[in-house]
Scaffold this active site. Sequence first.
Site, mmCIF file in Angstrom:
data_model
loop_
_atom_site.group_PDB
_atom_site.id
_atom_site.type_symbol
_atom_site.label_atom_id
_atom_site.label_comp_id
_atom_site.label_asym_id
_atom_site.label_seq_id
_atom_site.Cartn_x
_atom_site.Cartn_y
_atom_site.Cartn_z
ATOM 1 N N ASP A 175 8.648 5.758 8.084
ATOM 2 C CA ASP A 175 8.336 7.076 8.648
ATOM 3 C C ASP A 175 7.457 7.911 7.730
ATOM 4 O O ASP A 175 7.062 9.023 8.076
ATOM 5 C CB ASP A 175 9.618 7.841 8.996
ATOM 6 C CG ASP A 175 10.526 8.090 7.785
ATOM 7 O OD1 ASP A 175 10.082 7.844 6.636
ATOM 8 O OD2 ASP A 175 11.673 8.530 7.982
ATOM 9 N N GLY A 176 7.158 7.389 6.534
ATOM 10 C CA GLY A 176 6.267 8.105 5.628
ATOM 11 C C GLY A 176 6.925 9.235 4.855
ATOM 12 O O GLY A 176 6.255 9.953 4.113
ATOM 13 N N GLY A 232 2.564 3.621 1.565
ATOM 14 C CA GLY A 232 3.029 3.876 2.923
ATOM 15 C C GLY A 232 3.502 5.288 3.149
ATOM 16 O O GLY A 232 3.536 5.769 4.284
ATOM 17 N N ARG A 280 -1.695 -0.968 -10.195
ATOM 18 C CA ARG A 280 -0.554 -1.867 -10.307
ATOM 19 C C ARG A 280 -1.042 -3.310 -10.391
ATOM 20 O O ARG A 280 -2.163 -3.607 -9.964
ATOM 21 C CB ARG A 280 0.357 -1.705 -9.084
ATOM 22 C CG ARG A 280 0.714 -0.241 -8.759
ATOM 23 C CD ARG A 280 1.165 -0.110 -7.303
ATOM 24 N NE ARG A 280 1.366 1.285 -6.911
ATOM 25 C CZ ARG A 280 2.547 1.904 -6.885
ATOM 26 N NH1 ARG A 280 3.630 1.240 -7.244
ATOM 27 N NH2 ARG A 280 2.649 3.164 -6.508
ATOM 28 N N ASP A 325 4.225 -4.900 -7.614
ATOM 29 C CA ASP A 325 3.639 -3.605 -7.243
ATOM 30 C C ASP A 325 4.258 -2.461 -8.032
ATOM 31 O O ASP A 325 3.753 -1.336 -7.979
ATOM 32 C CB ASP A 325 3.782 -3.352 -5.740
ATOM 33 C CG ASP A 325 5.217 -3.472 -5.258
ATOM 34 O OD1 ASP A 325 5.740 -4.601 -5.296
ATOM 35 O OD2 ASP A 325 5.822 -2.461 -4.860
ATOM 36 N N GLY A 369 0.825 -1.196 0.000
ATOM 37 C CA GLY A 369 0.000 0.000 0.000
ATOM 38 C C GLY A 369 0.859 1.245 0.000
ATOM 39 O O GLY A 369 2.078 1.186 0.178
ATOM 40 N N ARG A 380 4.133 13.511 -8.340
ATOM 41 C CA ARG A 380 4.218 12.592 -9.475
ATOM 42 C C ARG A 380 2.916 12.626 -10.268
ATOM 43 O O ARG A 380 1.833 12.679 -9.701
ATOM 44 C CB ARG A 380 4.504 11.169 -8.985
ATOM 45 C CG ARG A 380 4.579 10.140 -10.107
ATOM 46 C CD ARG A 380 5.331 8.893 -9.682
ATOM 47 N NE ARG A 380 4.648 8.109 -8.671
ATOM 48 C CZ ARG A 380 5.193 7.039 -8.074
ATOM 49 N NH1 ARG A 380 6.430 6.673 -8.379
ATOM 50 N NH2 ARG A 380 4.518 6.353 -7.173
#
EC number: 2.7.7.-
Length: 493
Positions: A131-132, A98, A189, A258, A96, A182
Site C-alpha cells: 500500500d506504500g 515500493g 545497495r 538490498d 525497488g 531518513r
Amino acid sequence: MPSSTAMKHQDIGWHFDNTYAQLPGHFYTKLHPVPVHEPRLVIVNNALAEELGLNFKASSEDELAQLFSGNQLPEGAEPLAQAYAGHQFGHFTYLGDGRAHLIGEHLTPDGKRVDIQFKGSGQTPYARRGDGRAALGPMLREYIISEAMHALGIPTTRSLAIATTGESVYRETVLQGAILTRVASSHLRVGTFEYLAAQEDKAGLKQLTDYAIQRHYPEIIDSDTPYLELLKAVMACQIKLITEWLRVGFIHGVMNTDNMAVSCQTIDYGPCAFMDNYDPNTVFSSIDHMGRYAYANQPRIAQWNLARFAEAILPLLHENIEKAAAMAEEAIQSFKALFQQEWLAMMRRKLGLFGEEKEDMEFITGLLQWMQRSHADYTNTFRDLMDEHFPEEPHYQDQEFKHWYDRWQQRLEHNTKPFPSSLCLMGATNPVVIPRNHRVEAALNAVEQNADFSKLHELLDVLSEPYKDKEKYTEFKNPPAPKERVSQTFCGT
C-alpha cells in the site's frame, strides 16, 4: 486533499544538488509522494538537523508536518523512487522503493552529500502489492535504533523526523500511518547493481559503478583496476561494520542484498534487535525461520552478499570473463582471514588488551563459551569486568569463570600499556546501555496505546550517551525479567 507542491525554505537551509536524478532514467521513476490528509509532526531530530546545517526552529509545527509528510516539498527537491533488485533469504527478486521517495541530495555546510528520503510516503511503480505506507510503531523503532547506533559509534543511516499521516494502515490490525525522514550517505545497495546486471545492461552498470566510486570511494578513481578496488573497499568496510554489530550484540535480522549499502552504513531497521544473554544462535526476526541471519551467522552472510556484488560487477573487472571471475574469487576468499583479524582486534579492545599473543583467540573464545553456557548478559559481562574487584554476582562464582578471570589478569600483565589504559579502552568499547528490546517495545506500546511519549523521550535521552555510567541509567542496564523478554521482532511492512 493537499497537493505535493514545492515550498521555499531558504531560512531552513536546504541546499539540494541531485546527482542521482541525472543518471539514466531506467535507474528510477520520478514521482511525488502521495499527499496525506491530516499530517501531524511527531518528532524532529534537531541535533541531526544542526549537523546538516538545517534550522527548523523558525518553522511552525504545521509547516513541519506539511514538509515531513511530503505534502509540501522543499525548493530544489527532485523526488524519485529508486529501482533495485535483491536476494531475499537467498532468492533473487526485482524490488525497488515500493513505499519510499528519495527527495534529493542535500549538501551540508562542510560539503558532505546526503540523501534525504521519505519512508512510507505512498505507492510507487515498485510497490508490487504493497500500500506504500508505513505504521507509526515501526517508524519510531527505526528512529530509536538508528539514533542509538549512531551514538554507539556505528555507521548508520539517521532519522531526521517522523510525521503521522492522519490515515490508517492495515496490517494484522489497524494502525496509525506515519512517514519517516531518513538521512543516508546514499541508498546505493548491492541490489542496485544486481538490478542492472540482471538486465545485462553493461553500459548502465558501468555508469552506476563509476557513480558509486566517485561518490563514496574517490581515492580509487585513478587506480588501474578501479572496479576490483571498489569490491575490495566495500568488503573491507563491510567487515568493519559487521564487526561493530557483533561488538554491541546487534542482530540486523534481514541481511538481504538490498539491505547492504555500498556506503557501508547500517540500513533498513526492520526486525532488528539486540542480544541480551549471549547466544551466537540468537534470532529475533519472525520471518527468519531457519536462522539464516542469526547473530553469529552475520559475517558469513556478509561474505555471501559480497559475492553477489562481485557477480554483478563481474563484466567490469576484466574483459575476459574467466579472468574476471578469478579476480573476484580471490577477493571474496580473502574475507574470512580479514574478518577474523578485525574481530580479534575488536574483542581485544573489549577486554582491554594491548598487543597480540597467539593464545588470544582461544582465550577469548573461552569467555564466550562460558557466557553461552551460563546465559550471561553480553553487555553487562564486559562492563562487570571493569570493576576494580572480582565481580560479586552469583553466576561469576563458578570455577570455570574464576579460572578464566585469573588468566585474564595474567594476560593484562603482559599488556604494552598500564591497566588504567585498559580500563579506558574497555570503557570506550563496551556500552553501559543498549536499546534493549523490552525497553524499546515498552516505549512503542506507550505511544501506540496511550499516546504517551514520555518513555520514548526518556529512552532516546539515555541512549544518546551509551558509554556514560549515570545513576539514572541503572534500570536501563538491567536485562529483561522473564515476562519482559521479547522473543520475536517483526518487519512492519
